[in-house]
Write an enzyme that holds these catalytic residues in place. Structure first.
Site, PDB file in Angstrom:
ATOM      1  N   HIS A 243      55.230  39.601  30.641  1.00 29.99           N
ATOM      2  CA  HIS A 243      54.748  38.513  31.282  1.00 29.99           C
ATOM      3  C   HIS A 243      54.281  38.736  32.679  1.00 29.99           C
ATOM      4  CE1 HIS A 243      56.596  36.435  27.831  1.00 29.99           C
ATOM      5  NE2 HIS A 243      57.540  36.876  28.228  1.00 29.99           N
TER       6      HIS A 243
HETATM    7  C1  BDR Z   1      59.474  34.488  32.182  1.00 33.87           C
HETATM    8  O1  BDR Z   1      60.972  34.544  32.033  1.00 33.87           O
HETATM    9  C2  BDR Z   1      61.523  35.702  32.329  1.00 33.87           C
HETATM   10  O2  BDR Z   1      62.364  35.780  31.337  1.00 33.87           O
HETATM   11  C3  BDR Z   1      60.335  36.606  32.614  1.00 33.87           C
HETATM   12  O3  BDR Z   1      61.112  37.675  33.578  1.00 33.87           O
HETATM   13  C4  BDR Z   1      59.388  35.830  32.930  1.00 33.87           C
HETATM   14  O4  BDR Z   1      59.274  35.952  34.040  1.00 33.87           O
HETATM   15  C5  BDR Z   1      58.975  34.741  31.013  1.00 33.87           C
HETATM   16  O5  BDR Z   1      59.367  33.313  30.308  1.00 33.87           O
END
Ligand code: BDR
Ligand code: CA
Length: 313
Positions: A243
């Site tokens: 992400h």
């Molecule tokens: C987001 O949530 C976290 O677990 C990850 O780092 C990312 O920023 C994804 O939903």
């Protein structure tokens, strides 16, 4: 082209770590003014240490790391050890950092940077819950007008949520902060699950990272190898979504992503939908357009960029 000045606001998190590494590997394009830690994937006591571990992994003991909010504005803190492990950064064994944590609070640092630089020259890159950014805007209501833009990872629409059926983790953890940021008037560039779920750490892409053969590449491989297990099982995919580095990749090469400009609002108080990002794709509400909402990624191009940059560290 002048380098873009950025502040990375983060809760590392293995994918946060890759976002930091990608930024630090790109000094020709990006000047990292500082890294501000927030509670999210793990408590603040871990995320601020993890931020410093990653800077040191990159050989950048000079980067300034600041600790910010240790809990959301209103709700209790909700962390994600099932995804990131008990420390937030499970996977490789990284040495305890020797570089100091800055004494200044993250919110003070963000406001100082916005005050010290000309208006429209500092970009905020939040890749965790938006608590620090919201606190800065609450303290100084003029601050939002001074940011160049906010390039954030968070939210979801067509893809559904990963924390609840409708809410993505970063927004779900602190929806009240997200509401302040989305209504701040600042220009927003948003990387939701709709686009980050296209950017998968497949076996082949992971092998290319490992083949770089440096300590940074090996640690990155081990972080991502730990991190992909949860999502692979959940989604049945080859690899998990990467992400947070999408934000930095877009700053380096916007052509890797496509989106549409629309209104996005945050649901803060609903038994079923708290933390949902309500995306008005077709402008049915006529509410002001506040966001460039990303929907498509050139995932091969993204991994080419990431692999090439990791090899520089
Ligand atoms: C987001 O949530 C976290 O677990 C990850 O780092 C990312 O920023 C994804 O939903
Ligand atoms: Ca994150």
């Amino acid at each position: 082209m002048p380098r873009e000045k950025i502040i990375i606001d983060t809760d590392p998190g293995q994918d946060d770590a890759l976002a930091i590494l990608l930024a630090l590997a790109s000094p020709d394009e990006l000047e990292v003014l500082g890294i501000t830690a927030v509670a999210g994937n793990a408590p603040l006591a871990y995320t601020q240490v993890n931020s410093r571990k990653i800077c040191e992994l990159a050989g950048r003991h000079d980067v300034k790391v600041y600790a910010g909010a240790d809990r959301p504005l209103v709700r209790e803190l909700h962390t994600a050890p099932e995804v990131h492990g008990s420390t937030g950064l499970n996977g490789p064994v990284l040495p305890e950092p020797t570089m100091p944590l800055q004494e200044e609070h993250a919110v003070d640092f963000i406001l100082r940077m916005l005050a010290e630089h000309p208006p429209g020259t500092v970009t905020l890159v939040p890749v965790g819950p938006l608590t620090n950014i919201a606190k800065a805007f609450m303290r100084d209501p003029g601050a939002a007008a001074r940011v160049k833009r906010i390039v954030l990872m968070g939210g979801a629409s067509s893809e559904g949520g990963n924390s609840t059926p409708t809410a993505e983790f970063n927004i779900f953890v602190d929806p009240h902060a997200a509401e302040i940021v989305f209504r701040s008037g600042a220009e927003l560039v948003m990387f939701p699950l709709d686009v980050t779920h296209q950017v998968l750490t497949t076996e082949r892409r992971m092998d290319r990272i490992r083949a770089i053969g440096t300590p940074v590449a090996e640690a990155s491989y081990q972080m991502l190898d730990y991190y992909r297990q949860y999502d692979q099982k959940k989604y049945g995919t080859d690899g998990g979504p990467l992400h947070d580095p999408c934000t930095i990749a877009w700053l380096l090469n916007p052509a890797l992503f496509r989106g549409r400009r629309c209104n996005v609002e945050i649901e803060v108080d609903s038994p079923l939908c708290t933390g949902q990002t309500v995306v008005d794709r077709w402008n049915v509400t006529k509410r002001p357009i506040n966001t460039l909402y990303m929907q498509w990624a050139d995932s091969d191009g993204f991994f080419d960029l990431l692999t090439e940059r990791l090899a520089r560290l």
